[in-house]
Write a protein that holds these residues in place. Structure first.
Motif, PDB file in Angstrom:
ATOM      1  N   GLU A  60       0.898  -0.923  -0.448  1.00  0.00           N
ATOM      2  CA  GLU A  60      -0.095   0.601   0.325  1.00  0.00           C
ATOM      3  C   GLU A  60       0.930   1.421  -0.394  1.00  0.00           C
ATOM      4  O   GLU A  60       0.416   2.185  -0.643  1.00  0.00           O
ATOM      5  CB  GLU A  60      -1.070  -0.267   0.644  1.00  0.00           C
ATOM      6  N   THR A  61       2.103   1.544   0.940  1.00  0.00           N
ATOM      7  CA  THR A  61       3.397   2.375   0.763  1.00  0.00           C
ATOM      8  C   THR A  61       3.795   2.604   0.199  1.00  0.00           C
ATOM      9  O   THR A  61       4.906   3.676   0.517  1.00  0.00           O
ATOM     10  CB  THR A  61       2.624   2.870   2.158  1.00  0.00           C
TER      11      THR A  61
ATOM     12  N   ARG B 129       4.683   6.253  -1.225  1.00  0.00           N
ATOM     13  CA  ARG B 129       4.059   6.162  -2.255  1.00  0.00           C
ATOM     14  C   ARG B 129       3.159   5.018  -2.895  1.00  0.00           C
ATOM     15  O   ARG B 129       3.538   4.134  -2.873  1.00  0.00           O
ATOM     16  CB  ARG B 129       4.976   5.564  -3.708  1.00  0.00           C
ATOM     17  N   LEU B 130       1.473   6.316  -2.449  1.00  0.00           N
ATOM     18  CA  LEU B 130       0.531   5.143  -2.501  1.00  0.00           C
ATOM     19  C   LEU B 130       0.466   4.467  -3.363  1.00  0.00           C
ATOM     20  O   LEU B 130       0.736   5.102  -4.655  1.00  0.00           O
ATOM     21  CB  LEU B 130      -0.477   5.798  -2.051  1.00  0.00           C
ATOM     22  N   ALA B 131      -0.396   3.383  -3.369  1.00  0.00           N
ATOM     23  CA  ALA B 131      -0.643   2.017  -3.933  1.00  0.00           C
ATOM     24  C   ALA B 131      -1.367   2.552  -5.590  1.00  0.00           C
ATOM     25  O   ALA B 131      -2.765   3.802  -5.075  1.00  0.00           O
ATOM     26  CB  ALA B 131      -1.294   1.207  -4.020  1.00  0.00           C
ATOM     27  N   GLN B 132      -1.430   2.613  -7.114  1.00  0.00           N
ATOM     28  CA  GLN B 132      -1.759   3.412  -7.798  1.00  0.00           C
ATOM     29  C   GLN B 132      -2.518   2.530  -8.452  1.00  0.00           C
ATOM     30  O   GLN B 132      -2.424   1.981  -9.660  1.00  0.00           O
ATOM     31  CB  GLN B 132      -1.106   4.381  -8.769  1.00  0.00           C
ATOM     32  N   ARG B 133      -3.712   1.655  -7.515  1.00  0.00           N
ATOM     33  CA  ARG B 133      -4.785   1.206  -8.414  1.00  0.00           C
ATOM     34  C   ARG B 133      -5.615   1.854  -8.970  1.00  0.00           C
ATOM     35  O   ARG B 133      -6.501   2.997  -8.363  1.00  0.00           O
ATOM     36  CB  ARG B 133      -4.586  -0.325  -7.425  1.00  0.00           C
ATOM     37  N   THR B 134      -6.128   1.044  -9.893  1.00  0.00           N
ATOM     38  CA  THR B 134      -8.036   2.228 -10.157  1.00  0.00           C
ATOM     39  C   THR B 134      -8.943   1.257  -8.977  1.00  0.00           C
ATOM     40  O   THR B 134      -9.747   2.338  -8.836  1.00  0.00           O
ATOM     41  CB  THR B 134      -8.375   1.030 -12.226  1.00  0.00           C
TER      42      THR B 134
ATOM     43  N   ARG C 257      -8.456   1.797  -4.325  1.00  0.00           N
ATOM     44  CA  ARG C 257      -7.467   2.452  -4.631  1.00  0.00           C
ATOM     45  C   ARG C 257      -7.331   3.415  -2.451  1.00  0.00           C
ATOM     46  O   ARG C 257      -8.181   3.631  -2.169  1.00  0.00           O
ATOM     47  CB  ARG C 257      -8.205   3.602  -5.467  1.00  0.00           C
TER      48      ARG C 257
ATOM     49  N   LYS D  32      -6.313   5.698   0.373  1.00  0.00           N
ATOM     50  CA  LYS D  32      -6.290   7.585   0.185  1.00  0.00           C
ATOM     51  C   LYS D  32      -5.537   6.914   2.207  1.00  0.00           C
ATOM     52  O   LYS D  32      -6.456   7.031   3.202  1.00  0.00           O
ATOM     53  CB  LYS D  32      -7.357   7.493   0.376  1.00  0.00           C
TER      54      LYS D  32
END
Lengths: 224, 224
Positions: free
Chosen positions: B75-76, B115-120, B123, B125
């Motif tokens: 996640e991070t 660096r947050l995971a950039q899934r669609t 997601r 937050k």
DNA sequence: GCAAAAGTGTTCGGCGTACACCCATGC
DNA sequence: GCATGGGTGTACGCCGAACACTTTTGC
């Protein structure tokens, strides 16, 4: 379970573990000035002949806490005592392929109220913490965590209520504290500190025993 | 698992639960003076559209802690931070027939390192603790336990090391403490108390910013 | 009256808390 | 020289720790 478990499980089902979940109950008491823990002798493999913390599976329809309460009652016959979750151990049972998870709880019981289970096998027995037998798995570690937690709890809660009868003398209370902390305490400071907490209340009764001044009896304030 | 689980399981197998075990990770950071928690938006049932604590199953060959570390990294992107077990919840997921157990962990991360995971979907937050969205299951409860634990940890450990960069000013450190404790602290008392602990050490460096006296930089003593 | 445990007060050091002014720098 | 945040010292109350004698009872 919560969060994104479900999709992950579907796509990776062969990768995920289905660990068995057990509840362990570290049961403490204080007898004759010594902190003791209840252990069970394993009468079958694995770890046959070694001693272990009582525990077992969670039954259908039971919460974890109910399972812990049931285990405690099965071994000691007591209910309605101090019982709280301790820690969850993921590596206790070195089973070959499948993992296992042990959710440990810890309980405090008054030894006089206990009726130990009288099985022929898996028979429970009290052990002094400084003279433990060889233990199965990593149960030393579990007991160690429990003891540390107990020492801390004692400082700022009335957890000791569960180790004493309804009424008790200051000396009896102090002996319980000394057994757990493992060091002698000053009588005057102990009395002052405990009375300052409001954990305990003086009753109007006294107890005479022997040829000396009778002792006032106290009770824990929360237990009417 | 440990103790007498095995015999019990054999004789009562239809009675025992085989709960799924998941790891949950409550990830905290402090940004701009606010304590924040990382949540994930559920893009599929159950609880679709609600926010939840990141979590997932334990993979084959993984310990619980490794699963928590992996989840945190997914996640991070960060590793090697404060991470410790929190509590195990037995009643988070109201699944129909089979029970579920969620072993919650909590982690502290420095927001600048994330660096947050950039899934669609699903997601992640950051959310301020005093402005949480509707949460899935009983995740409010989990966050609450985590926050309480964090407040306690802060009093007697150097856990904050994980929320700050390698070097930092006294003011930055104090702001982290204030965000977590939720109240202002006295500058002089804070400085004196922290220096008395040996958690932190002064470096020989300073940081100049703006038209005022430069601030001395400190680092946590355990992280060389 | 004496043995035995119950009960009681004071002193001291450390720690958390409250509180206000001088210091170094940039502009 | 002044605005801005950095950095410092003192006083007080509370709490935990150390420490010794008097009181009540049974025999």
């Amino acid at each position: 379970m919560t969060t994104e478990t479900i999709p992950v499980r579907k796509s990776e089902s062969s990768e995920t573990r289905r660990p068995s979940v057990a509840v362990l109950v570290v049961i403490f008491t204080v007898v004759e000035g010594a902190l003791q823990v209840l252990l069970i002798e394993r009468s079958a493999p694995p770890a046959e002949g070694q001693w272990a913390i009582p525990g077992g599976a969670i039954l259908h329809g039971e919460t974890m806490e109910q399972a812990a309460v049931r285990k405690l009652a099965e071994e000691t016959g007591v209910t309605d005592v101090f019982l709280e979750q301790l820690y969850t151990f993921g590596d206790l049972d070195p089973s070959p392929t499948e993992g296992s998870v042990g959710v440990a709880w810890f309980a405090l019981v008054e030894s006089a109220a206990v009726r130990l289970a009288q099985r022929t096998a898996w028979r429970p027995k009290w052990w002094s913490l400084d003279q433990l037998p060889p233990l199965a798995f990593d149960n030393e570690q579990v007991i160690d965590v429990a003891r540390t937690r107990l020492i801390n709890k004692l400082q700022y809660t009335d957890a000791a209520y569960s180790l004493l009868p309804t009424t008790f003398t200051m000396r009896e209370l102090q002996e319980v504290y000394e057994a757990i902390l493992g060091r002698p305490l000053d009588k005057r400071n102990f009395r002052r500190r405990l009375l300052a907490t409001d954990f305990i209340t003086a009753t109007s009764e006294q107890r005479k025993e022997g040829r000396h001044r009778p002792a006032r009896l106290y009770r824990f304030s929360n237990r009417s």
